[in-house]
Design an enzyme around this catalytic site. Sequence first.
Site, short mmCIF file in Angstrom:
data_model
loop_
_atom_site.label_atom_id
_atom_site.label_comp_id
_atom_site.label_asym_id
_atom_site.label_seq_id
_atom_site.Cartn_x
_atom_site.Cartn_y
_atom_site.Cartn_z
N ASN A 191 -9.27 -0.53 3.47
CA ASN A 191 -9.27 -0.84 2.04
C ASN A 191 -8.15 -1.81 1.66
O ASN A 191 -8.09 -2.27 0.51
CB ASN A 191 -9.19 0.43 1.20
CG ASN A 191 -7.87 1.16 1.35
OD1 ASN A 191 -7.28 1.19 2.44
ND2 ASN A 191 -7.41 1.78 0.28
N ASP A 222 -0.23 5.18 0.98
CA ASP A 222 -0.45 6.12 2.09
C ASP A 222 -0.53 5.40 3.43
O ASP A 222 -1.29 4.44 3.59
CB ASP A 222 -1.73 6.92 1.85
CG ASP A 222 -1.57 7.89 0.70
OD1 ASP A 222 -0.97 8.96 0.90
OD2 ASP A 222 -2.04 7.56 -0.41
N LYS A 251 -8.63 -4.41 -4.01
CA LYS A 251 -7.21 -4.75 -4.03
C LYS A 251 -7.01 -6.26 -4.01
O LYS A 251 -6.09 -6.78 -4.64
CB LYS A 251 -6.49 -4.10 -2.84
CG LYS A 251 -6.39 -2.59 -2.90
CD LYS A 251 -5.53 -2.05 -1.76
CE LYS A 251 -5.42 -0.54 -1.80
NZ LYS A 251 -4.51 -0.01 -0.76
N ASP A 254 0.85 -1.19 0.00
CA ASP A 254 0.00 0.00 0.00
C ASP A 254 0.89 1.24 0.00
O ASP A 254 2.08 1.17 0.33
CB ASP A 254 -0.88 -0.05 1.26
CG ASP A 254 -1.67 1.22 1.48
OD1 ASP A 254 -2.33 1.68 0.52
OD2 ASP A 254 -1.62 1.77 2.60
N SER A 302 -4.93 0.10 6.44
CA SER A 302 -6.32 0.54 6.57
C SER A 302 -7.30 -0.50 6.04
O SER A 302 -6.91 -1.55 5.52
CB SER A 302 -6.51 1.88 5.84
OG SER A 302 -7.70 2.49 6.27
N THR A 359 -2.89 0.68 -4.27
CA THR A 359 -3.27 1.94 -3.64
C THR A 359 -4.67 2.39 -4.02
O THR A 359 -5.22 1.96 -5.03
CB THR A 359 -2.25 3.04 -4.04
OG1 THR A 359 -2.64 4.29 -3.45
CG2 THR A 359 -2.19 3.21 -5.54
N GLY A 360 -5.21 3.29 -3.22
CA GLY A 360 -6.47 3.94 -3.57
C GLY A 360 -6.26 5.12 -4.49
O GLY A 360 -7.21 5.64 -5.07
#
Length: 293
Positions: A242, A13, A216, A11, A240, A45-46
């Site tokens: 997600n 952030d 993901k 990931d 997190s 990642t988002g």
Amino acid sequence: MIRVVKLLAVDLDGTLLNEESRISQKNLDAIKYAQSNGVEVIIATGRAHFDVIEIFKDTGLKTWIIAANGATIHQPNGELFHSKAINHEDAITILSWLENENFYYEVFSNHSIFTPQNGRELLAIEMDRLKSANPDVSIEKLKYAAEKQYSQMGFSFIKSYQDLIGMKEDIYNILAFSFHEEKLKKGSSQFEYLEDITIVSSAKHNFEFEHKYASKGIALEILANKLGIPLTDTAAVGDSFNDLSMMRAAGKSIAMGNALEEIKDLCNEVTLPNVEDGVAHLIYSLIPVTADY
């Protein structure tokens, strides 16, 4: 049981990036070390793919990139390999409600992040109201969260979601952001009736809409299959909610030291926080440093 880690999903952030949204030299060296030892390091990642490319531009890193919380997968050369967009009618339904409820929102497409012209003003108003209602609230922390959101690349400002009606570009992700907890709770539960939509959260002040077949975890499975790597030989690290889908899909799950306690409890192990180069610490624990490196 996991044998040898051949693929590591990372990931960004709160994980690979520090508080300045940068990759430390130690983390960068560790990723290159993993790659030189035959480990396929992928970013999950988002963020939008083009935003990741901007972050990587001076690093020399070339990786597969799972972006928009799994809605897109790009090859190391930048070509799109796989994508799963939100149904356009569902997107318009969601955006209409968010706008009526005065949410700050972002719409991720192929080349832009669309956001309303008055969005930042809406968040400034929320901050002022929170400060008035509770003088003990740290306005600096709220400003930091907002500025981090604004630091992404590729923003295109629109007057209203109606500017997107009829748009030919795919919509991969819709992010809603608010400093009001009750507003977030209301929003995240509003669209449970949409059968093709899932909702995840990547940070304290947001919730995000994806196609139900975009996550993901699903993207990790697709990519592992493409690369011929069994999921038992993969690992995933994040901080997190997600990230949970890829942590569950991977053979080994690792939470950052700064992750939420609920995330840590669901993982196989915990590494150091992102501000202490937790990704580098993890990589060197998985692949001991040799004298030749």
